[in-house]
Enzyme design. Structure first.
Site, PDB file in Angstrom:
ATOM      1  N   GLY A  12     -47.935 -70.724  55.071  1.00 41.27           N
ATOM      2  CA  GLY A  12     -49.101 -69.850  55.005  1.00 41.27           C
ATOM      3  C   GLY A  12     -48.994 -68.853  53.860  1.00 41.27           C
ATOM      4  N   ASP A  35     -43.217 -75.443  59.435  1.00 44.22           N
ATOM      5  CA  ASP A  35     -44.655 -75.240  59.623  1.00 44.22           C
ATOM      6  C   ASP A  35     -45.199 -76.480  60.332  1.00 44.22           C
ATOM      7  OD1 ASP A  35     -46.762 -73.186  57.785  1.00 44.22           O
ATOM      8  OD2 ASP A  35     -47.576 -74.717  59.121  1.00 44.22           O
ATOM      9  N   TYR A 143     -58.205 -61.674  67.865  1.00 45.74           N
ATOM     10  CA  TYR A 143     -56.980 -61.531  67.081  1.00 45.74           C
ATOM     11  C   TYR A 143     -56.329 -60.168  67.355  1.00 45.74           C
ATOM     12  CZ  TYR A 143     -54.332 -61.021  62.635  1.00 45.74           C
ATOM     13  OH  TYR A 143     -53.377 -60.815  61.676  1.00 45.74           O
ATOM     14  N   LYS A 147     -52.685 -59.286  68.947  1.00 49.80           N
ATOM     15  CA  LYS A 147     -51.671 -58.509  68.226  1.00 49.80           C
ATOM     16  C   LYS A 147     -51.265 -57.273  69.028  1.00 49.80           C
ATOM     17  CE  LYS A 147     -50.882 -61.018  64.604  1.00 49.80           C
ATOM     18  NZ  LYS A 147     -49.573 -61.686  64.467  1.00 49.80           N
TER      19      LYS A 147
HETATM   20  C1  AKB Z   1     -57.292 -60.703  58.725  1.00 54.51           C
HETATM   21  O1  AKB Z   1     -58.197 -60.339  57.958  1.00 54.51           O
HETATM   22  O2  AKB Z   1     -57.488 -61.254  59.818  1.00 54.51           O
HETATM   23  C2  AKB Z   1     -55.858 -60.404  58.342  1.00 54.51           C
HETATM   24  C3  AKB Z   1     -55.366 -59.114  58.922  1.00 54.51           C
HETATM   25  C4  AKB Z   1     -55.912 -57.831  58.447  1.00 54.51           C
HETATM   26  O3  AKB Z   1     -54.512 -59.134  59.749  1.00 54.51           O
HETATM   27  N1  AKB Z   1     -55.723 -60.395  56.920  1.00 54.51           N
END
Ligand code: AKB
Length: 313
Positions: A12, A35, A143, A147
């Site tokens: 990546g 990967d 996302y 996180k």
């Molecule tokens: C995204 O845009 O999803 C990533 C990040 C800010 O973690 N680059």
């Protein structure tokens, strides 16, 4: 001291450059790239490579035992824009891969873990300017939720089981060696490619959308420095805020115009605008600076010069 490192997600955007740098530092044979797919020639030919699915615990464990791995950098993840389209797949990849690696460390099969977090852990209720290390965190993206949960688990594994896990909250990363994929900050890479190819760019974010960003060399240096400091200096075991620079699409267009005067930008915001609007516009990274000496080197104009200069070659 000699050690063996496994990078998961080595093909990546971050993994590629991290692998190259770690191989320079620790010797090609001691840095195993892995990967789910094959990567560029420089990565595949410069040292050992394993095809590896980060969500498959036994497969990861086999590679760890086979190469007698000491440290894992877990760089495989589904980023913000793609994760909105495939929420369950994103959760599965982003969380299960982390549990696998944390559990390997808990069982003392490896001794240290790097796991990347992101500015996406913050949300619409977070203070936008100079966002502090500890503040309101109510991420509104799949996302970001993965996180933030990951950060809680990292801290938990450190406190409960003594796992030496280290992490930074990356801002948008700008690099020329490998394209990013599926992120909201990706425009800040695409724009340089399009500027050289077509002299123009249609941006999927509004002109004044200011976001925290960083040139890849700074990000790699931050990652390796954090992994190298003595454990007692690493006070934050969730993830460190990390500042590089902050700019909006209009600023980057102006910076490009210093090299390509005819360059033009237009704006066609899409679903990624809402994601960007939920994130900070700048970051306060005082703990990273005080505890392990973090200091960024690249500003926007230096980044532009590096990007255009290298992409032109
Ligand atoms: C995204 O845009 O999803 C990533 C990040 C800010 O973690 N680059």
């Amino acid at each position: 001291m000699q050690k063996t490192i496994l990078i998961i997600g080595a093909c990546g955007q971050i993994g590629t450059e991290l692998t190259i740098e770690l191989r320079k530092k620790y010797g090609s044979e001691n840095v195993i790239a892995s990967d789910i797919r094959e990567g560029g020639e420089s990565l595949m030919q410069s040292g050992p490579f394993e095809l590896l699915d980060a969500t498959d615990y036994s497969a990861v464990e086999d590679v760890v035992m086979h190469y007698e791995i000491d440290e894992i950098y877990l760089m495989a993840a589904m980023l913000s824009a793609t994760a909105e389209k495939f929420p369950m797949r994103a959760w599965n990849l982003n969380m299960n891969s982390l549990f696998h690696v944390l559990n390997l460390a808990k069982e003392k099969k490896i001794s240290k873990v790097f796991w990347p977090s992101s500015i996406a852990v913050f949300g619409p209720n977070t203070p936008k300017e100079d966002t502090p290390q500890n503040t309101i965190m109510e991420p509104s993206t799949v996302y970001g939720i993965s996180k933030q949960s990951g950060e809680r688990w990292c801290e938990y594994y450190h406190k409960k089981y003594g796992v030496d896990v280290r992490s930074v909250r990356y801002p948008g990363l700008i690099s020329w060696k490998t394209m990013p994929g599926g992120g909201t900050t990706d425009y800040a890479v695409d724009i340089y490619h399009e500027a050289l190819k077509n002299g123009s760019y249609e941006c999927f974010l509004k002109a004044d959308t200011q976001l925290p960003m960083m040139y890849m060399d700074d990000a790699i240096r931050a990652t390796i420095s954090l992994m190298e400091v003595p454990s007692e200096k690493v006070k934050v075991r969730s993830s460190y805020n990390l500042n590089g620079m902050s700019f909006n699409p209009e600023d980057i267009a102006e910076s490009i115009k210093k090299h390509i005067p005819d360059f033009s930008i237009s704006y066609e915001p899409d679903f990624r605008q809402e994601i960007a609007d939920s994130w900070p516009s700048s970051i306060d990274d005082t703990p990273a600076r005080n505890e392990w000496g973090w200091q960024p080197e690249y500003d926007l104009d230096q980044t532009t010069a590096e990007m255009l200069g290298n992409l032109k070659k």
